[in-house]
Design a protein around this motif. Structure first.
Motif, PDB file in Angstrom:
ATOM      1  N   GLU A 183       0.846  -1.191   0.000  1.00 46.74           N
ATOM      2  CA  GLU A 183       0.000   0.000   0.000  1.00 46.74           C
ATOM      3  C   GLU A 183       0.882   1.242   0.000  1.00 46.74           C
ATOM      4  OE1 GLU A 183      -3.670   1.937   2.625  1.00 46.74           O
ATOM      5  OE2 GLU A 183      -3.010  -0.137   2.951  1.00 46.74           O
ATOM      6  N   PRO A 184       0.574   2.226  -0.841  1.00 40.64           N
ATOM      7  CA  PRO A 184       1.455   3.397  -0.960  1.00 40.64           C
ATOM      8  C   PRO A 184       1.486   4.245   0.303  1.00 40.64           C
ATOM      9  CG  PRO A 184      -0.609   3.750  -2.145  1.00 40.64           C
ATOM     10  CD  PRO A 184      -0.602   2.313  -1.720  1.00 40.64           C
ATOM     11  N   TRP A 185       2.604   4.933   0.484  1.00 40.72           N
ATOM     12  CA  TRP A 185       2.790   5.837   1.616  1.00 40.72           C
ATOM     13  C   TRP A 185       2.543   7.271   1.172  1.00 40.72           C
ATOM     14  CZ3 TRP A 185       3.688   4.065   6.488  1.00 40.72           C
ATOM     15  CH2 TRP A 185       4.126   2.733   6.626  1.00 40.72           C
ATOM     16  N   VAL A 246       6.984  17.358  12.915  1.00 37.83           N
ATOM     17  CA  VAL A 246       7.571  16.129  12.408  1.00 37.83           C
ATOM     18  C   VAL A 246       7.320  15.976  10.914  1.00 37.83           C
ATOM     19  CG1 VAL A 246       7.244  14.985  14.634  1.00 37.83           C
ATOM     20  CG2 VAL A 246       5.507  14.707  12.850  1.00 37.83           C
ATOM     21  N   GLN A 247       8.191  15.211  10.317  1.00 34.74           N
ATOM     22  CA  GLN A 247       7.966  14.731   8.954  1.00 34.74           C
ATOM     23  C   GLN A 247       7.574  13.261   9.079  1.00 34.74           C
ATOM     24  OE1 GLN A 247      11.471  14.439   6.457  1.00 34.74           O
ATOM     25  NE2 GLN A 247      10.294  14.874   4.603  1.00 34.74           N
ATOM     26  N   TRP A 248       6.367  12.944   8.659  1.00 28.87           N
ATOM     27  CA  TRP A 248       5.894  11.584   8.855  1.00 28.87           C
ATOM     28  C   TRP A 248       5.430  10.957   7.549  1.00 28.87           C
ATOM     29  CZ3 TRP A 248       0.909  12.322  12.352  1.00 28.87           C
ATOM     30  CH2 TRP A 248      -0.099  12.943  11.608  1.00 28.87           C
ATOM     31  N   ARG A 261       4.440   6.643  10.718  1.00 29.44           N
ATOM     32  CA  ARG A 261       5.867   6.576  11.032  1.00 29.44           C
ATOM     33  C   ARG A 261       6.442   7.990  11.015  1.00 29.44           C
ATOM     34  NH1 ARG A 261       8.062   2.754   6.374  1.00 29.44           N
ATOM     35  NH2 ARG A 261      10.031   3.144   7.492  1.00 29.44           N
ATOM     36  N   VAL A 262       6.961   8.442  12.132  1.00 24.99           N
ATOM     37  CA  VAL A 262       7.644   9.741  12.170  1.00 24.99           C
ATOM     38  C   VAL A 262       9.079   9.501  11.725  1.00 24.99           C
ATOM     39  CG1 VAL A 262       8.512  11.562  13.662  1.00 24.99           C
ATOM     40  CG2 VAL A 262       6.155  10.760  13.908  1.00 24.99           C
ATOM     41  N   LEU A 263       9.415   9.996  10.545  1.00 28.42           N
ATOM     42  CA  LEU A 263      10.740   9.771   9.973  1.00 28.42           C
ATOM     43  C   LEU A 263      11.763  10.793  10.467  1.00 28.42           C
ATOM     44  CD1 LEU A 263       9.556   9.115   6.303  1.00 28.42           C
ATOM     45  CD2 LEU A 263       9.871   7.452   8.141  1.00 28.42           C
ATOM     46  N   ILE A 285      13.845   5.089   1.980  1.00 31.61           N
ATOM     47  CA  ILE A 285      13.120   4.563   3.138  1.00 31.61           C
ATOM     48  C   ILE A 285      11.783   3.943   2.747  1.00 31.61           C
ATOM     49  CG2 ILE A 285      11.991   5.179   5.319  1.00 31.61           C
ATOM     50  CD1 ILE A 285      14.104   7.388   5.629  1.00 31.61           C
ATOM     51  N   LEU A 286      11.044   4.636   1.868  1.00 29.90           N
ATOM     52  CA  LEU A 286       9.660   4.258   1.599  1.00 29.90           C
ATOM     53  C   LEU A 286       9.443   3.558   0.268  1.00 29.90           C
ATOM     54  CD1 LEU A 286       7.918   7.573   2.777  1.00 29.90           C
ATOM     55  CD2 LEU A 286       8.207   5.455   4.085  1.00 29.90           C
TER      56      LEU A 286
END
Length: 307
Positions: A183-185, A246-248, A261-263, A285-286
């Motif tokens: 499933e896409p992020w 945050v960047q999540w 997910r908080v990256l 990462i994704l």
């Protein structure tokens, strides 16, 4: 109960959930289970070594104990132990059916109120019983969304041991479902007020909990290595209610994100900690991902020029 039925009894149990009206002068309603088919699947399971261990681990009592309780309540079978003929009598179908219902109810109550570590010791792991934990997450999220609800209990007595502060503790991080692997992020930057942190990085059961700018509760895990190094070095200025930017990344829809997910933790209580990850880093990462578009930005605060 539906998740237990699927996971343990192969979906063979046929039942209805009954909501009984409150007694005169009371606001309390009772929820009951009516089994009209498939109870033999439960009884057969409880007669196996695996089933007996499973029920004992969940309810702290053996299936035989529950059969005795039901037998006594309907005065059928299970006479005094010194009466050999009666003690060897097989329980009737009525006892088996009602015992099956009682076991399912007690197992469900146990799953709803026991801590995750206790459940995993009984073999109820988040990997093997993901649907069960997901159902529990949804139950306590519904409790949290009911603002006037102060506590929850599962006994007939007016005792409510699960306080509102426990609603977040009993929601746990889950491994992605098999159909979610591809499933896409979606990524974005958001301001959150942390209402329930989890400073134990090794604790994989409990989320961080916070609220977005619209007051909606969000549960997430922090994967930022730099952030955890600052935590270990005690370099952060921690408040009672912390504010973080945050960047999540998340799966699902913007108004109902899942597997958050908080990256990167970009700011902590106004102190700049890191720059946002660039496209190359996000790709690594994704894999495939998209960025929150204009239609999704109501989820985020106004971060124009700061992303």
């Amino acid at each position: 109960m539906a998740s237990l039925n699927r996971e343990v009894f192969d979906g063979k149990l046929k039942y209805e959930i009954l909501v009984l009206p409150p007694q005169a002068g009371s606001f309390k309603s009772k929820i009951g289970i009516y089994i009209f088919g498939g109870w033999l699947a439960v009884w057969t399971f409880t007669e196996s070594d695996v089933g007996q261990g499973f029920i004992k681990g969940l309810t702290e009592q053996t299936p035989a104990h529950w059969a005795e309780v039901i037998g006594a309540s309907i005065r059928d079978g299970f006479s005094a132990p010194d009466d050999k003929e009666e003690s060897e009598k097989q329980p009737s179908d009525e006892i088996k059916c009602q015992t099956s219902a009682r076991i399912v109810v007690e197992a469900t109550k146990s799953i709803l109120q026991r801590g995750t570590s206790d459940l995993e010791q009984a073999g109820i792991t988040t990997i093997r019983f993901r649907d069960v934990y997901e159902a529990r997450n949804e139950f306590y999220q519904a409790c949290a969304d009911t603002r006037d609800l102060r506590a929850v209990g599962f006994e007939d007595e007016p005792v409510f041991p699960i306080d509102r502060s426990d609603f977040a503790r009993l929601q746990v991080a889950l491994p992605p479902a098999e159909d979610e692997d591809d499933e896409p992020w979606t990524t974005g930057i958001v301001d959150l007020k942390v209402t329930s942190p989890n400073w134990d990085r090794e604790d994989r059961h409990r989320f961080w909990k916070g609220k977005d700018v619209k007051g909606r509760e969000r549960f997430f895990r922090i994967e930022d290595e730099h952030f955890w190094q600052l935590v270990k070095a005690e370099r952060l200025s921690i408040h009672i209610i912390d504010t973080i930017r945050v960047q999540w990344a998340y799966q699902g829809k913007a108004n109902a994100p899942k597997n958050i997910r908080v990256l990167r933790v970009l700011e902590f209580n106004g102190e700049i900690l890191s720059e946002a990850l660039n496209k190359n880093a996000l790709d690594a990462i994704l894999g495939a991902y998209s960025t929150a578009d204009d239609g999704q930005q109501d989820l985020f605060s106004d971060y124009s020029g700061r992303a």
